[in-house]
Design a protein around this motif. Sequence first.
Motif, mmCIF file in Angstrom:
data_model
loop_
_atom_site.group_PDB
_atom_site.id
_atom_site.type_symbol
_atom_site.label_atom_id
_atom_site.label_comp_id
_atom_site.label_asym_id
_atom_site.label_seq_id
_atom_site.Cartn_x
_atom_site.Cartn_y
_atom_site.Cartn_z
ATOM 1 N N GLU A 1 24.653 -11.390 17.925
ATOM 2 C CA GLU A 1 24.439 -11.041 16.601
ATOM 3 C C GLU A 1 24.548 -12.223 15.535
ATOM 4 N N SER A 2 25.210 -13.041 15.886
ATOM 5 C CA SER A 2 25.920 -14.533 15.037
ATOM 6 C C SER A 2 24.737 -14.974 15.377
ATOM 7 N N ARG A 3 24.122 -15.290 16.462
ATOM 8 C CA ARG A 3 22.766 -16.264 16.656
ATOM 9 C C ARG A 3 21.428 -15.932 16.793
ATOM 10 N N ASN A 4 21.275 -14.606 16.751
ATOM 11 C CA ASN A 4 20.731 -14.408 16.592
ATOM 12 C C ASN A 4 19.655 -14.643 18.736
ATOM 13 N N ALA A 5 20.253 -14.273 19.155
ATOM 14 C CA ALA A 5 20.170 -14.829 20.604
ATOM 15 C C ALA A 5 20.249 -13.357 21.502
ATOM 16 N N PHE A 6 19.567 -13.844 22.492
ATOM 17 C CA PHE A 6 20.635 -12.724 24.065
ATOM 18 C C PHE A 6 20.727 -13.215 24.919
ATOM 19 N N ILE A 7 21.936 -12.572 25.619
ATOM 20 C CA ILE A 7 21.986 -12.574 26.636
ATOM 21 C C ILE A 7 21.811 -11.929 28.123
ATOM 22 N N ALA A 8 21.800 -12.268 29.192
ATOM 23 C CA ALA A 8 22.137 -10.883 29.845
ATOM 24 C C ALA A 8 23.938 -10.175 30.066
ATOM 25 N N CYS A 9 23.869 -9.269 30.566
ATOM 26 C CA CYS A 9 25.025 -8.654 30.618
ATOM 27 C C CYS A 9 25.783 -9.474 31.686
ATOM 28 N N HIS A 10 26.727 -9.982 32.592
ATOM 29 C CA HIS A 10 27.782 -10.183 33.073
ATOM 30 C C HIS A 10 28.869 -9.081 33.566
ATOM 31 N N ASN A 11 28.416 -7.837 32.889
ATOM 32 C CA ASN A 11 29.361 -6.659 33.369
ATOM 33 C C ASN A 11 29.241 -6.282 33.645
ATOM 34 N N SER A 12 29.912 -5.672 34.762
ATOM 35 C CA SER A 12 29.401 -4.721 35.693
ATOM 36 C C SER A 12 28.863 -3.002 34.894
ATOM 37 N N SER A 13 29.869 -3.464 34.097
ATOM 38 C CA SER A 13 30.226 -1.968 33.550
ATOM 39 C C SER A 13 29.448 -1.260 32.076
ATOM 40 N N CYS A 14 28.864 -2.429 31.736
ATOM 41 C CA CYS A 14 28.308 -1.706 30.802
ATOM 42 C C CYS A 14 26.844 -1.271 30.366
ATOM 43 N N GLN A 15 26.791 -0.438 31.434
ATOM 44 C CA GLN A 15 25.773 1.045 31.459
ATOM 45 C C GLN A 15 24.973 0.691 30.255
ATOM 46 N N VAL A 16 25.491 1.287 28.854
ATOM 47 C CA VAL A 16 25.442 1.219 27.674
ATOM 48 C C VAL A 16 26.062 0.255 27.027
ATOM 49 N N ALA A 17 24.901 -0.233 25.562
ATOM 50 C CA ALA A 17 25.617 -1.494 24.949
ATOM 51 C C ALA A 17 26.022 -0.708 23.812
ATOM 52 N N LYS A 18 27.565 -0.359 24.503
ATOM 53 C CA LYS A 18 28.506 -0.278 23.708
ATOM 54 C C LYS A 18 29.795 -0.431 23.137
ATOM 55 N N ALA A 19 30.048 -1.793 23.880
ATOM 56 C CA ALA A 19 30.890 -2.560 23.448
ATOM 57 C C ALA A 19 31.484 -3.261 24.466
ATOM 58 N N THR A 20 30.931 -4.230 23.246
ATOM 59 C CA THR A 20 30.487 -5.507 24.024
ATOM 60 C C THR A 20 31.810 -6.497 23.145
ATOM 61 N N ALA A 21 31.924 -8.417 24.071
ATOM 62 C CA ALA A 21 33.027 -8.891 23.158
ATOM 63 C C ALA A 21 32.338 -10.213 23.887
ATOM 64 N N PHE A 22 32.413 -11.262 22.846
ATOM 65 C CA PHE A 22 31.934 -12.383 23.647
ATOM 66 C C PHE A 22 32.881 -13.292 22.861
ATOM 67 N N SER A 23 33.005 -15.090 23.984
ATOM 68 C CA SER A 23 33.721 -16.169 23.093
ATOM 69 C C SER A 23 32.591 -16.972 23.011
ATOM 70 N N ILE A 24 32.184 -17.837 21.735
ATOM 71 C CA ILE A 24 30.998 -18.852 21.005
ATOM 72 C C ILE A 24 32.016 -20.054 21.253
ATOM 73 N N CYS A 25 31.881 -20.571 22.170
ATOM 74 C CA CYS A 25 32.264 -22.046 21.393
ATOM 75 C C CYS A 25 30.971 -23.120 19.749
ATOM 76 N N GLU A 26 31.732 -23.344 19.040
ATOM 77 C CA GLU A 26 31.750 -23.869 17.815
ATOM 78 C C GLU A 26 31.049 -25.241 18.543
ATOM 79 N N ILE A 27 31.260 -25.787 18.984
ATOM 80 C CA ILE A 27 30.453 -27.400 19.656
ATOM 81 C C ILE A 27 29.103 -27.288 20.493
ATOM 82 N N CYS A 28 28.864 -27.130 21.425
ATOM 83 C CA CYS A 28 28.133 -26.677 22.481
ATOM 84 C C CYS A 28 26.951 -25.039 22.384
ATOM 85 N N GLU A 29 28.073 -24.110 22.153
ATOM 86 C CA GLU A 29 26.864 -22.681 21.980
ATOM 87 C C GLU A 29 27.026 -22.504 22.924
ATOM 88 N N LYS A 30 27.949 -22.669 24.437
ATOM 89 C CA LYS A 30 28.300 -22.229 24.780
ATOM 90 C C LYS A 30 28.263 -20.304 24.764
#
Lengths: 130, 130
Positions: free
Chosen positions: A62-91
């Motif tokens: 949301e903070s980047r208006n961008a989309f990433i593939a789910c890498h968490n096999s248990s995410c069958q529904v988009a209901k519980a997501t957590a990400f780490s974002i590097c403020e320099i390289c944007e990884k």
Amino acid sequence: MQKQQYLTKNQQIVLDLVEKSSEPLKAYTILFNVQKKGIKAPLQVYRALDKLVEIGKIHKIESRNAFIACHNSSCQVAKATAFSICEICEKVTEISSAGLSKYLANFKDKDGMKYSKYNLEFFGLCKKCR
Amino acid sequence: MQKQQYLTKNQQIVLDLVEKSSEPLKAYTILFNVQKKGIKAPLQVYRALDKLVEIGKIHKIESRNAFIACHNSSCQVAKATAFSICEICEKVTEISSAGLSKYLANFKDKDGMKYSKYNLEFFGLCKKCR
DNA sequence: TTTCTAATGTTATATTATTACATAATGTTA
DNA sequence: TAACATTATGTAATAATATAACATTAGAAA
């Protein structure tokens, strides 16, 4: 039609691109890259993205208006997501921590309210950028 | 110039409006409402918002592209925010839970990485809408 | 076959946010 | 105070993100 069983052509095209990418993609970047596959308009991309998010195949950063593939096999529904974002390289990395998801899934606010869904974005510096 | 001590005119105008509002405000809604105060262009609003977010007076609700005043006296810097969002009425509440913020501030991912900042948005139905 | 629903295609437009550049105000340093 | 650095302002234009509206097509269900 019952519940859609397979992805449609446009959904598959968009998903393939997002899955191949090592970084989150913006909607118009996706559009640009799938034009050779016959997708011509923003709306076609947004519709595919909406569906893919809904079924948990991709997540929106949301903070980047961008989309990433789910890498968490248990995410069958988009209901519980957590990400780490590097403020320099944007990884961006999807966090899958049983402890964290358990904690958040059970979190109750002051009124005792529990939530059906959450999105958490952590910011900091990744290994390389530190 | 050293660190700015007081808010500037535009920052104060925008902050006043956001603080009076019971719901998150969008940038162009703010613009519309402060035109009588002499703010004419989007950029003037966005600049004020940027600064106010930076100093922690307001927060951005990323999933809604909207801004809400900080109701957590300890938010001197915008670095650790959590909200609950009702998916029906769109009511947004800032969560201040010592337990939650402690848990997240100390959260380490698999690589042992700690984060300097986070934003968490919970979704569900508020009391009224349930 | 008829009907229903979901997906598609297309154009136009709405909404959100930034670039670029000129000017003014304020604080810092010599 | 003069010269300068930095922050804020004003303004116009435009970029980037997202949706509305409407016509059509495709597949599954009754």
